[in-house]
Design an enzyme around this catalytic site. Sequence first.
Site, PDB file in Angstrom:
ATOM      1  N   GLU A 215     123.402  69.279  45.859  1.00 19.73           N
ATOM      2  CA  GLU A 215     123.698  68.121  44.997  1.00 19.73           C
ATOM      3  C   GLU A 215     123.421  68.438  43.530  1.00 19.73           C
ATOM      4  OE1 GLU A 215     120.932  68.547  46.514  1.00 19.73           O
ATOM      5  OE2 GLU A 215     119.322  67.748  45.275  1.00 19.73           O
TER       6      GLU A 215
ATOM      7  N   HIS B 299     119.600  73.075  47.027  1.00 20.20           N
ATOM      8  CA  HIS B 299     119.996  71.748  46.530  1.00 20.20           C
ATOM      9  C   HIS B 299     121.471  71.730  46.108  1.00 20.20           C
ATOM     10  CE1 HIS B 299     116.208  69.448  46.426  1.00 20.20           C
ATOM     11  NE2 HIS B 299     115.641  70.634  46.291  1.00 20.20           N
TER      12      HIS B 299
ATOM     13  N   CYS C 295     116.633  70.388  51.552  1.00 17.05           N
ATOM     14  CA  CYS C 295     115.301  70.800  51.105  1.00 17.05           C
ATOM     15  C   CYS C 295     114.213  70.136  51.963  1.00 17.05           C
ATOM     16  CB  CYS C 295     115.123  70.523  49.614  1.00 17.05           C
ATOM     17  SG  CYS C 295     113.722  71.411  48.916  1.00 17.05           S
TER      18      CYS C 295
END
Length: 238
Positions: free
Chosen positions: A217, A215, A112
């Site tokens: 994660e 994202h 990001c």
Amino acid sequence: MKKIGIPSNNLVHANAHFGTNYVDYIQKNYIDGISGANALPIVFPIGDIKLAKAYIDSVDALLLAGGQDVSPVYFGEDPHINLHETDARRDAFEVALVIEALKQEKPILGICRGLQIINVTLGGTLYQDLGSQYDGLSVKHNQYPTKWHVPTHHIVLQRQSWLSDIFDEKSLVNSFHHQAVKRLADGLKLDAMSSDNVVEAFSDESRRIYAVQWHPEMLLMDNPDAQLLFDSFVAKIE
Ligand SMILES: [Mn+2]
């Protein structure tokens, strides 16, 4: 065990829990992604850019996390009226770490904001605010308040890249950004775009630069396959 340096974010404003104490932090999800790939996450507190060499000396690779908007001073513009909060110390520290990691030929993963930092460090530019600066916008790139772990928009792979082993030609990802790459820096190759042609991923295998606008994660919370991206990145380290 491979060591991955992750520069922290920081609490800039006083809040109910910490008051005016200065706090550096990193979301646990990045730690999970790196630990899940059997590598050792090492958080770098935002600090003196003169320490960039010492920090990069101490790890095998660099992971740049999400967060604030990137200051447009890095691509020669004044702040657009719809620019969100920027953090001059974090920008300067991360730019210095990218330059040093490239110098030491250590792999970099940008997520990001991390993708955006890499692009401007190498001479590229950003849309400071997609909604007001990109005429072609037709996809919701900030899915808030839909939850972080829910994939919402498609990416379409643009070429054979490290992502080809991880994703189908068209896959769903999450999306929490209002800035995006405008001009890709020289030497970076476009890996994936959204259906409205926003840059969603780039890489440069020769310098082992890898970056995604979504994202992974956060997807990890509910999508075990998202671990593959972290596994693939760690596998790039000698
Ligand atoms: Mn997006």
